[in-house]
Design a protein around this motif. Structure first.
Motif, PDB file in Angstrom:
ATOM      1  N   HIS A 173       0.864  -1.181   0.000  1.00  0.00           N
ATOM      2  CA  HIS A 173       0.000   0.000   0.000  1.00  0.00           C
ATOM      3  C   HIS A 173       0.897   1.226   0.000  1.00  0.00           C
ATOM      4  CE1 HIS A 173      -3.694   2.158   1.723  1.00  0.00           C
ATOM      5  NE2 HIS A 173      -4.034   1.674   0.554  1.00  0.00           N
ATOM      6  N   GLU A 174       0.877   1.988  -1.083  1.00  0.00           N
ATOM      7  CA  GLU A 174       1.789   3.120  -1.191  1.00  0.00           C
ATOM      8  C   GLU A 174       1.145   4.289  -1.912  1.00  0.00           C
ATOM      9  OE1 GLU A 174       5.191   1.563  -3.234  1.00  0.00           O
ATOM     10  OE2 GLU A 174       4.148   1.353  -5.106  1.00  0.00           O
ATOM     11  N   ASN A 175       1.775   5.449  -1.769  1.00  0.00           N
ATOM     12  CA  ASN A 175       1.303   6.650  -2.458  1.00  0.00           C
ATOM     13  C   ASN A 175       1.694   6.598  -3.930  1.00  0.00           C
ATOM     14  OD1 ASN A 175       0.016   8.238  -0.478  1.00  0.00           O
ATOM     15  ND2 ASN A 175       2.003   8.720   0.416  1.00  0.00           N
ATOM     16  N   VAL A 176       0.716   6.789  -4.793  1.00  0.00           N
ATOM     17  CA  VAL A 176       0.959   6.880  -6.227  1.00  0.00           C
ATOM     18  C   VAL A 176       0.165   8.089  -6.714  1.00  0.00           C
ATOM     19  CG1 VAL A 176       0.673   5.781  -8.475  1.00  0.00           C
ATOM     20  CG2 VAL A 176       1.286   4.389  -6.488  1.00  0.00           C
ATOM     21  N   GLY A 177       0.869   9.119  -7.103  1.00  0.00           N
ATOM     22  CA  GLY A 177       0.204  10.334  -7.583  1.00  0.00           C
ATOM     23  C   GLY A 177      -0.706  10.971  -6.545  1.00  0.00           C
ATOM     24  N   GLY A 178      -0.326  10.869  -5.273  1.00  0.00           N
ATOM     25  CA  GLY A 178      -1.113  11.467  -4.206  1.00  0.00           C
ATOM     26  C   GLY A 178      -2.213  10.568  -3.653  1.00  0.00           C
ATOM     27  N   ASP A 179      -2.449   9.434  -4.271  1.00  0.00           N
ATOM     28  CA  ASP A 179      -3.465   8.494  -3.793  1.00  0.00           C
ATOM     29  C   ASP A 179      -2.793   7.264  -3.201  1.00  0.00           C
ATOM     30  OD1 ASP A 179      -5.643  10.029  -4.724  1.00  0.00           O
ATOM     31  OD2 ASP A 179      -5.421   9.175  -6.737  1.00  0.00           O
ATOM     32  N   LYS A 180      -3.375   6.726  -2.123  1.00  0.00           N
ATOM     33  CA  LYS A 180      -2.893   5.473  -1.550  1.00  0.00           C
ATOM     34  C   LYS A 180      -3.531   4.329  -2.338  1.00  0.00           C
ATOM     35  CE  LYS A 180      -0.693   5.584   2.548  1.00  0.00           C
ATOM     36  NZ  LYS A 180       0.470   4.812   2.845  1.00  0.00           N
ATOM     37  N   VAL A 181      -2.720   3.519  -2.970  1.00  0.00           N
ATOM     38  CA  VAL A 181      -3.220   2.384  -3.751  1.00  0.00           C
ATOM     39  C   VAL A 181      -2.375   1.150  -3.468  1.00  0.00           C
ATOM     40  CG1 VAL A 181      -4.148   3.820  -5.600  1.00  0.00           C
ATOM     41  CG2 VAL A 181      -1.814   2.987  -5.752  1.00  0.00           C
ATOM     42  N   TRP A 182      -2.944  -0.003  -3.742  1.00  0.00           N
ATOM     43  CA  TRP A 182      -2.208  -1.252  -3.612  1.00  0.00           C
ATOM     44  C   TRP A 182      -1.434  -1.492  -4.898  1.00  0.00           C
ATOM     45  CZ3 TRP A 182      -1.528  -3.571   0.849  1.00  0.00           C
ATOM     46  CH2 TRP A 182      -2.455  -3.335   1.864  1.00  0.00           C
ATOM     47  N   GLN A 183      -0.154  -1.763  -4.758  1.00  0.00           N
ATOM     48  CA  GLN A 183       0.706  -2.056  -5.903  1.00  0.00           C
ATOM     49  C   GLN A 183       1.249  -3.475  -5.757  1.00  0.00           C
ATOM     50  OE1 GLN A 183       1.666   0.077  -8.552  1.00  0.00           O
ATOM     51  NE2 GLN A 183       0.012   1.344  -7.770  1.00  0.00           N
ATOM     52  N   GLN A 184       1.127  -4.271  -6.805  1.00  0.00           N
ATOM     53  CA  GLN A 184       1.704  -5.602  -6.792  1.00  0.00           C
ATOM     54  C   GLN A 184       3.190  -5.486  -7.126  1.00  0.00           C
ATOM     55  OE1 GLN A 184       0.585  -8.250  -9.958  1.00  0.00           O
ATOM     56  NE2 GLN A 184       0.992 -10.048  -8.709  1.00  0.00           N
ATOM     57  N   LYS A 185       4.036  -6.000  -6.261  1.00  0.00           N
ATOM     58  CA  LYS A 185       5.476  -5.972  -6.472  1.00  0.00           C
ATOM     59  C   LYS A 185       5.975  -7.402  -6.616  1.00  0.00           C
ATOM     60  CE  LYS A 185       5.836  -1.517  -5.694  1.00  0.00           C
ATOM     61  NZ  LYS A 185       6.318  -0.551  -6.630  1.00  0.00           N
TER      62      LYS A 185
END
Length: 103
Positions: free
Chosen positions: A22-34
């Motif tokens: 769960h990280e900031n992407v473009g100011g939004d908190k979103v889930w990113q698959q790593k």
């Protein structure tokens, strides 16, 4: 006559280890698959530098408190990042990095 071992998939595999962070992407908190993003083949366990890629993934998961999903053929196992590191013989190294990153 010397025979050469055939190549097999790198142990980090393209989706063998994955983490949802769960990280900031473009100011939004979103889930990113790593993942390690690996599709390499090798004659040893890891392609050159790929053990470091997997260690980094485990450290990021550990610092964030995110579970690691490991897929092997038709089996999926979810474990704590430190347990995965211990299975790979990296418990101390990854544990120290997690402790530093979370302080």
């Amino acid at each position: 006559m010397t025979t050469q071992n055939s190549n097999h998939p790198c142990a980090c595999g393209s989706y063998a280890f994955e983490v949802l962070i769960h990280e900031n992407v473009g100011g939004d908190k979103v889930w990113q698959q790593k993942t390690t993003g690996c599709a390499a083949t090798t004659q040893s366990t890891f392609a050159p530098g790929h053990d470091a890629k997997l260690k980094s993934l485990l450290i990021a998961a550990g610092v964030g408190g995110h579970p690691v999903r490991q897929t092997t053929r038709d089996t999926v196992v979810v474990k704590d990042a430190l347990k995965v590191a211990a299975d790979l013989g990296w418990r101390d190294l990854v544990g120290e990095a997690i402790a530093k990153g979370s302080s």
